[in-house]
Write a protein that holds these residues in place. Structure first.
Motif, PDB file in Angstrom:
ATOM      1  N   GLY A  92       0.786  -1.235   0.000  1.00  0.00           N
ATOM      2  CA  GLY A  92       0.000   0.000   0.000  1.00  0.00           C
ATOM      3  C   GLY A  92       0.815   1.279   0.000  1.00  0.00           C
ATOM      4  N   PRO A  93       0.039   2.375  -0.044  1.00  0.00           N
ATOM      5  CA  PRO A  93      -1.424   2.476  -0.153  1.00  0.00           C
ATOM      6  C   PRO A  93      -1.936   1.862  -1.465  1.00  0.00           C
ATOM      7  CG  PRO A  93      -0.479   4.573   0.528  1.00  0.00           C
ATOM      8  CD  PRO A  93       0.660   3.724   0.064  1.00  0.00           C
ATOM      9  N   ILE A  94      -3.143   1.314  -1.402  1.00  0.00           N
ATOM     10  CA  ILE A  94      -3.733   0.611  -2.540  1.00  0.00           C
ATOM     11  C   ILE A  94      -5.016   1.333  -2.957  1.00  0.00           C
ATOM     12  CG2 ILE A  94      -4.601  -1.594  -3.389  1.00  0.00           C
ATOM     13  CD1 ILE A  94      -3.156  -2.891  -0.942  1.00  0.00           C
ATOM     14  N   THR A  95      -5.088   1.709  -4.225  1.00  0.00           N
ATOM     15  CA  THR A  95      -6.297   2.346  -4.735  1.00  0.00           C
ATOM     16  C   THR A  95      -7.279   1.270  -5.189  1.00  0.00           C
ATOM     17  OG1 THR A  95      -5.105   4.314  -5.474  1.00  0.00           O
ATOM     18  CG2 THR A  95      -7.253   3.915  -6.462  1.00  0.00           C
ATOM     19  N   THR A  96      -8.489   1.316  -4.652  1.00  0.00           N
ATOM     20  CA  THR A  96      -9.539   0.360  -5.007  1.00  0.00           C
ATOM     21  C   THR A  96     -10.829   1.136  -5.259  1.00  0.00           C
ATOM     22  OG1 THR A  96     -10.380   0.009  -2.761  1.00  0.00           O
ATOM     23  CG2 THR A  96      -8.445  -1.275  -3.415  1.00  0.00           C
ATOM     24  N   TYR A  97     -11.856   0.419  -5.719  1.00  0.00           N
ATOM     25  CA  TYR A  97     -13.156   1.050  -5.960  1.00  0.00           C
ATOM     26  C   TYR A  97     -14.258   0.173  -5.378  1.00  0.00           C
ATOM     27  CZ  TYR A  97     -10.475   4.038  -8.991  1.00  0.00           C
ATOM     28  OH  TYR A  97      -9.530   4.911  -9.461  1.00  0.00           O
ATOM     29  N   MET A  98     -15.135   0.797  -4.596  1.00  0.00           N
ATOM     30  CA  MET A  98     -16.246   0.073  -3.992  1.00  0.00           C
ATOM     31  C   MET A  98     -17.565   0.583  -4.562  1.00  0.00           C
ATOM     32  SD  MET A  98     -17.450  -0.348   0.008  1.00  0.00           S
ATOM     33  CE  MET A  98     -16.061  -1.389   0.470  1.00  0.00           C
ATOM     34  N   THR A  99     -18.377  -0.337  -5.051  1.00  0.00           N
ATOM     35  CA  THR A  99     -19.719  -0.010  -5.519  1.00  0.00           C
ATOM     36  C   THR A  99     -20.720  -0.471  -4.462  1.00  0.00           C
ATOM     37  OG1 THR A  99     -19.115  -0.223  -7.845  1.00  0.00           O
ATOM     38  CG2 THR A  99     -21.445  -0.408  -7.308  1.00  0.00           C
ATOM     39  N   ILE A 100     -21.569   0.454  -4.007  1.00  0.00           N
ATOM     40  CA  ILE A 100     -22.568   0.134  -2.990  1.00  0.00           C
ATOM     41  C   ILE A 100     -23.957   0.253  -3.604  1.00  0.00           C
ATOM     42  CG2 ILE A 100     -23.549   0.748  -0.761  1.00  0.00           C
ATOM     43  CD1 ILE A 100     -20.862   1.841   0.064  1.00  0.00           C
ATOM     44  N   GLU A 101     -24.728  -0.827  -3.508  1.00  0.00           N
ATOM     45  CA  GLU A 101     -26.121  -0.846  -3.955  1.00  0.00           C
ATOM     46  C   GLU A 101     -26.993  -0.876  -2.701  1.00  0.00           C
ATOM     47  OE1 GLU A 101     -26.379  -3.552  -7.721  1.00  0.00           O
ATOM     48  OE2 GLU A 101     -24.782  -4.324  -6.421  1.00  0.00           O
ATOM     49  N   GLN A 102     -27.903   0.087  -2.600  1.00  0.00           N
ATOM     50  CA  GLN A 102     -28.639   0.269  -1.356  1.00  0.00           C
ATOM     51  C   GLN A 102     -30.109   0.520  -1.610  1.00  0.00           C
ATOM     52  OE1 GLN A 102     -27.591   3.890   0.659  1.00  0.00           O
ATOM     53  NE2 GLN A 102     -28.482   3.280   2.615  1.00  0.00           N
ATOM     54  N   THR A 103     -30.956  -0.126  -0.812  1.00  0.00           N
ATOM     55  CA  THR A 103     -32.358   0.247  -0.680  1.00  0.00           C
ATOM     56  C   THR A 103     -32.556   0.530   0.808  1.00  0.00           C
ATOM     57  OG1 THR A 103     -33.274  -1.951  -0.212  1.00  0.00           O
ATOM     58  CG2 THR A 103     -32.917  -1.379  -2.538  1.00  0.00           C
ATOM     59  N   TYR A 104     -33.780   0.853   1.206  1.00  0.00           N
ATOM     60  CA  TYR A 104     -33.980   1.158   2.620  1.00  0.00           C
ATOM     61  C   TYR A 104     -33.703  -0.058   3.491  1.00  0.00           C
ATOM     62  CZ  TYR A 104     -35.964   2.942   6.933  1.00  0.00           C
ATOM     63  OH  TYR A 104     -36.121   3.342   8.240  1.00  0.00           O
ATOM     64  N   TRP A 105     -34.083  -1.239   3.001  1.00  0.00           N
ATOM     65  CA  TRP A 105     -33.939  -2.448   3.813  1.00  0.00           C
ATOM     66  C   TRP A 105     -32.770  -3.344   3.399  1.00  0.00           C
ATOM     67  CZ3 TRP A 105     -39.517  -1.683   2.793  1.00  0.00           C
ATOM     68  CH2 TRP A 105     -40.191  -1.211   3.921  1.00  0.00           C
ATOM     69  N   SER A 106     -31.968  -2.921   2.448  1.00  0.00           N
ATOM     70  CA  SER A 106     -30.865  -3.788   2.025  1.00  0.00           C
ATOM     71  C   SER A 106     -29.632  -2.983   1.630  1.00  0.00           C
ATOM     72  CB  SER A 106     -31.301  -4.676   0.853  1.00  0.00           C
ATOM     73  OG  SER A 106     -31.521  -3.898  -0.315  1.00  0.00           O
ATOM     74  N   LEU A 107     -28.493  -3.670   1.661  1.00  0.00           N
ATOM     75  CA  LEU A 107     -27.221  -3.036   1.325  1.00  0.00           C
ATOM     76  C   LEU A 107     -26.279  -4.108   0.791  1.00  0.00           C
ATOM     77  CD1 LEU A 107     -25.742  -0.184   1.758  1.00  0.00           C
ATOM     78  CD2 LEU A 107     -24.686  -1.291   3.730  1.00  0.00           C
ATOM     79  N   HIS A 108     -25.614  -3.812  -0.291  1.00  0.00           N
ATOM     80  CA  HIS A 108     -24.631  -4.746  -0.851  1.00  0.00           C
ATOM     81  C   HIS A 108     -23.449  -3.952  -1.381  1.00  0.00           C
ATOM     82  CE1 HIS A 108     -22.708  -7.460  -3.809  1.00  0.00           C
ATOM     83  NE2 HIS A 108     -23.044  -8.381  -2.929  1.00  0.00           N
ATOM     84  N   ALA A 109     -22.230  -4.431  -1.071  1.00  0.00           N
ATOM     85  CA  ALA A 109     -21.011  -3.735  -1.497  1.00  0.00           C
ATOM     86  C   ALA A 109     -20.115  -4.677  -2.270  1.00  0.00           C
ATOM     87  CB  ALA A 109     -20.276  -3.180  -0.279  1.00  0.00           C
ATOM     88  N   THR A 110     -19.489  -4.137  -3.323  1.00  0.00           N
ATOM     89  CA  THR A 110     -18.502  -4.878  -4.108  1.00  0.00           C
ATOM     90  C   THR A 110     -17.243  -4.035  -4.200  1.00  0.00           C
ATOM     91  OG1 THR A 110     -20.247  -5.908  -5.446  1.00  0.00           O
ATOM     92  CG2 THR A 110     -18.007  -5.978  -6.314  1.00  0.00           C
ATOM     93  N   LEU A 111     -16.135  -4.582  -3.713  1.00  0.00           N
ATOM     94  CA  LEU A 111     -14.858  -3.875  -3.733  1.00  0.00           C
ATOM     95  C   LEU A 111     -13.964  -4.517  -4.788  1.00  0.00           C
ATOM     96  CD1 LEU A 111     -12.990  -1.733  -2.299  1.00  0.00           C
ATOM     97  CD2 LEU A 111     -12.093  -3.675  -0.993  1.00  0.00           C
ATOM     98  N   ARG A 112     -13.426  -3.686  -5.689  1.00  0.00           N
ATOM     99  CA  ARG A 112     -12.579  -4.191  -6.763  1.00  0.00           C
ATOM    100  C   ARG A 112     -11.183  -3.591  -6.692  1.00  0.00           C
ATOM    101  NH1 ARG A 112     -17.736  -3.376  -9.028  1.00  0.00           N
ATOM    102  NH2 ARG A 112     -18.632  -5.292  -9.908  1.00  0.00           N
ATOM    103  N   THR A 113     -10.187  -4.456  -6.821  1.00  0.00           N
ATOM    104  CA  THR A 113      -8.792  -4.025  -6.953  1.00  0.00           C
ATOM    105  C   THR A 113      -8.284  -4.552  -8.287  1.00  0.00           C
ATOM    106  OG1 THR A 113      -7.683  -5.970  -6.033  1.00  0.00           O
ATOM    107  CG2 THR A 113      -8.586  -4.392  -4.456  1.00  0.00           C
TER     108      THR A 113
END
Length: 212
Positions: A92-113
């Protein structure tokens, strides 16, 4: 099927069946005397609209009090000096990208390097009452590209992120992995898109990268 999907699906099916029954019985909404009979159907569809969109609309968002974190974030990972990083690994430091998909009752994250992809499970977001700060927590499974698996095998980990405000543009957190590595995370929101499917696509949308 998770709880959020169950709620949305159940509400939609129930509202649709109820509407069909009313129409079969000849109770058309165009006739004012039957209009109120459709209130349960409206409520059912309203659950779907609220969960996916309405909860973060102006005014309603202030009432829900839940941070809106949907989008793609640039995440800088800084492994701790005690991390068991194998020979040839990135310290590191390591640059990555996280995509977050969210509704009121749910959450999902995907982290890509450049080398791997991590997908969340059991993701939660908690906002204490009368507090401007919320905490996102999730477990994740990491799958490296095949070319890196000889030194970087599949593993699990956990992540906790603190956000402030209803529409945060930056955040900070930390992570731990089953490979005995840990570190800090610094987040910057790039945009609200969740359509990037690879590290390269997300990087191409990063003004800091394209300007360099």
């Amino acid at each position: 099927m998770n709880a959020a999907t169950t709620i949305r699906t159940g509400a939609t099916i129930a509202a649709t069946l109820y509407t069909v029954v009313l129409l079969v019985l000849g109770l058309y909404p165009s006739e004012f005397r039957y209009l109120f009979a459709y209130i349960p159907a409206v409520v059912g569809y309203g659950v779907l609209v609220f969960d996916k969109w309405a909860w973060h609309w102006p005014v309603i968002h202030r009432l829900t009090g839940r941070p809106w974190v949907t989008g793609t974030w640039r995440v800088i990972l800084v492994p701790s000096t005690d991390s068991h990083i194998p020979k040839g690994g990135n310290r590191g430091p390591i640059t990555t990208y996280m995509t977050i998909e969210q509704t009121y009752w749910s959450l999902h994250a995907t982290l890509r390097t450049k080398e791997s992809t991590s997908r969340s499970s059991n993701a939660t977001i908690g906002a204490p009452e009368n507090s401007g700060t919320a905490e996102i927590g999730f477990l994740y499974d990491n799958t490296p590209r095949v070319e890196h698996q000889h030194r970087s095998p599949r593993h699990e980990g956990a992540c906790r992120i603190a956000v402030t405000g209803l529409q945060p543009k930056s955040a900070a957190g930390h992570y731990y992995t089953s490979r005995f590595t840990a570190g800090d995370m610094d987040f910057t929101l790039l945009n609200r898109s969740t359509d990037y499917g690879t590290f390269t696509e997300a990087q191409a949308a990063d003004p800091e990268h394209t300007a360099s």
